[in-house]
Write a protein that holds these residues in place. Sequence first.
Motif, PDB file in Angstrom:
ATOM      1  N   SER A 164       0.779  -1.100   0.086  1.00 58.52           N
ATOM      2  CA  SER A 164      -0.047  -0.002   0.106  1.00 58.52           C
ATOM      3  C   SER A 164       1.027   1.442  -0.041  1.00 58.52           C
ATOM      4  N   SER A 166     -11.826  -6.792  -5.731  1.00 56.25           N
ATOM      5  CA  SER A 166     -12.447  -5.907  -6.847  1.00 56.25           C
ATOM      6  C   SER A 166     -13.472  -6.596  -7.845  1.00 56.25           C
ATOM      7  N   ARG A 202      -6.041  -0.366  -6.740  1.00 55.60           N
ATOM      8  CA  ARG A 202      -5.931  -1.383  -5.844  1.00 55.60           C
ATOM      9  C   ARG A 202      -4.430  -2.319  -6.459  1.00 55.60           C
ATOM     10  N   GLU A 229      -3.764  -6.064  -5.808  1.00 54.66           N
ATOM     11  CA  GLU A 229      -4.326  -7.293  -5.378  1.00 54.66           C
ATOM     12  C   GLU A 229      -3.742  -8.656  -5.760  1.00 54.66           C
TER      13      GLU A 229
END
Length: 205
Positions: free
Chosen positions: A17, A146, A176, A178
């Motif tokens: 992140s 998602s 995102r 992911e």
Amino acid sequence: MNILHLISSPRKGASASIQLGNAVVNQLQAANPGSTVTVHDLTNKPFPHLEEVHLQSFFTPAENHSPEQQEAIRHSDQAIAELKAADAIVIGIPVYNFGVSSTLKAWIDHIARAGVTFRYTANGPVGLIEPGKKVYLVIASGGIYSEGPGAAIDFVVPYLKTSLGMLGLTDVIVFRVEGTSIPELKETAMKKAIASISIEPAMAA
């Protein structure tokens, strides 16, 4: 442009992140030369979880604050001032147990204050944060949320859009990274996420 980059992962350089959040900030700066960036790492000096003294300070007029209440409300006042000063807010969000980290939740608890950042009306809460700010949610997860089966248990985006929307922050964009725990996806997850970043031309100064 004033950019606020909130970090809620304690993993430093290993954090997906944070890496993706930095990429978003870099593109915002590229689109808006001369921008300033404030980085607030919520894990370095975590906001305290709400206790009785914090709630007392929120609902007591400032002129009647005790010294203890003045100290307790300081965190909230600083966070709200930082939020109001920003034109764009980039929030890094690792998904922990289907939700946000407790450090990010604590920050939200300190910025959501009735009469300050929102007010109650007969038709529900109305945000008091000045409109026009963009919020970029930068979400990192080991699984895929998602789309597919995981979309039904994506509690992070609905929670944050609702919480921030209550304050008037309704212009929200989601990026995102992911599948960071899925063997066949993790090697390319970050490259794919960075490639997905698109900053609207309207953000340019």
